[in-house]
Design a protein around this motif. Structure first.
Motif, mmCIF file in Angstrom:
data_model
loop_
_atom_site.group_PDB
_atom_site.id
_atom_site.type_symbol
_atom_site.label_atom_id
_atom_site.label_comp_id
_atom_site.label_asym_id
_atom_site.label_seq_id
_atom_site.Cartn_x
_atom_site.Cartn_y
_atom_site.Cartn_z
ATOM 1 N N LYS A 88 11.882 7.010 -0.280
ATOM 2 C CA LYS A 88 11.523 5.769 -0.321
ATOM 3 C C LYS A 88 10.659 5.428 -1.370
ATOM 4 N N PRO A 89 10.563 4.242 -1.854
ATOM 5 C CA PRO A 89 9.687 3.763 -3.039
ATOM 6 C C PRO A 89 8.164 4.016 -2.693
ATOM 7 N N SER A 90 7.349 4.424 -3.889
ATOM 8 C CA SER A 90 6.156 4.967 -3.577
ATOM 9 C C SER A 90 5.201 3.430 -3.008
ATOM 10 N N ILE A 91 4.197 3.694 -2.554
ATOM 11 C CA ILE A 91 3.198 2.666 -2.222
ATOM 12 C C ILE A 91 1.944 2.838 -3.136
ATOM 13 N N ALA A 92 0.841 2.003 -3.174
ATOM 14 C CA ALA A 92 0.048 2.022 -4.149
ATOM 15 C C ALA A 92 -0.996 3.177 -4.302
ATOM 16 N N SER A 93 -1.076 3.929 -3.238
ATOM 17 C CA SER A 93 -1.451 5.137 -2.938
ATOM 18 C C SER A 93 -1.140 6.404 -3.605
ATOM 19 N N ASP A 94 0.129 6.395 -3.462
ATOM 20 C CA ASP A 94 0.919 7.287 -4.075
ATOM 21 C C ASP A 94 0.532 7.999 -5.756
ATOM 22 N N LEU A 95 0.580 9.093 -6.311
ATOM 23 C CA LEU A 95 0.414 9.300 -7.571
ATOM 24 C C LEU A 95 1.535 9.073 -8.050
ATOM 25 N N GLY A 96 1.267 8.732 -9.549
ATOM 26 C CA GLY A 96 2.433 8.374 -10.374
ATOM 27 C C GLY A 96 2.451 6.865 -10.452
ATOM 28 N N VAL A 97 3.533 6.290 -11.111
ATOM 29 C CA VAL A 97 3.883 5.124 -11.415
ATOM 30 C C VAL A 97 3.860 4.285 -9.996
ATOM 31 N N GLN A 98 2.948 3.234 -9.550
ATOM 32 C CA GLN A 98 3.397 3.021 -8.362
ATOM 33 C C GLN A 98 3.625 1.312 -8.284
ATOM 34 N N HIS A 99 3.663 0.854 -9.392
ATOM 35 C CA HIS A 99 3.985 -0.642 -9.663
ATOM 36 C C HIS A 99 3.933 -1.019 -11.149
ATOM 37 N N PHE A 100 4.426 -2.235 -11.416
ATOM 38 C CA PHE A 100 4.180 -2.740 -12.742
ATOM 39 C C PHE A 100 4.343 -4.194 -12.489
ATOM 40 N N GLY A 101 3.471 -4.873 -13.416
ATOM 41 C CA GLY A 101 3.337 -6.212 -13.369
ATOM 42 C C GLY A 101 3.904 -7.465 -14.341
#
Length: 173
Positions: A88-101
């Motif tokens: 599943k897609p990562s959440i903010a606390s996962d390592l690595g890229v977790q979002h872009f703005g």
């Protein structure tokens, strides 16, 4: 040290369906198709060379790749894989890229377009926080239809409260 980097060229995003993701990015952010690296009707990209080049697990196949362009910004390269064990897609606390703005001019209009395109906001837009950004703009996080986290952000670039010892200013499209 000589600066050899100009900026971010593109961000790679794996999606379950490139056509649906393209519609979402077009409706939410005005994306335009630059080109397809690999069309859906073409033979899948597969085998040891592809696995090594892209760091894929054995047996994974690339069935579709597309580059989307956005005004005054980095591109997004969409990937669709099959025969892969996907998480599943990562959440903010996962390592690595977790979002872009995405920088937006009007946070309320952008949030409305995001939802109308099939995204889901995690909350209502709120004011930016923290010493540097406090009171300078607004932001909101949301999930794309396939679950990836995306931020919408708007701020007054000259209004940011940069520390005196700041080495650089934030890039603003």
């Amino acid at each position: 040290m000589k600066n050899i980097t100009r900026g971010i060229d593109h961000i790679g995003v794996t999606v379950p369906d490139i056509e649906e993701a393209t519609v979402f990015f077009k409706k939410a952010f005005g994306a335009k198709i630059a080109y397809d690296n690999k069309k859906l009707e073409d033979e899948p990209l597969a085998g040891p060379n592809v696995e090594k080049t892209l760091g894929l697990k054995k047996g994974t196949k690339v069935i579709h790749m597309r580059l989307l362009s956005f005004n005054n910004s980095a591109s997004i390269e969409l990937f669709n894989y099959v025969d892969a064990d996907q998480r599943k897609p990562s959440i903010a606390s996962d390592l690595g890229v977790q979002h872009f703005g995405f920088y937006v001019d009007d946070i309320k209009e952008a949030a409305k377009a995001f939802v109308e395109a099939g995204g889901e906001l995690l909350n209502d837009p709120g004011e930016l926080l923290g010493d540097v950004e406090d009171g300078t703009g607004h932001f909101v996080y949301g999930r794309a239809p396939w679950g990836m986290l995306i931020e919408l952000i708007s701020y007054t670039p000259h209004g940011l409260n940069y520390p005196e010892d700041s080495e650089a200013k934030r890039f603003t499209p």
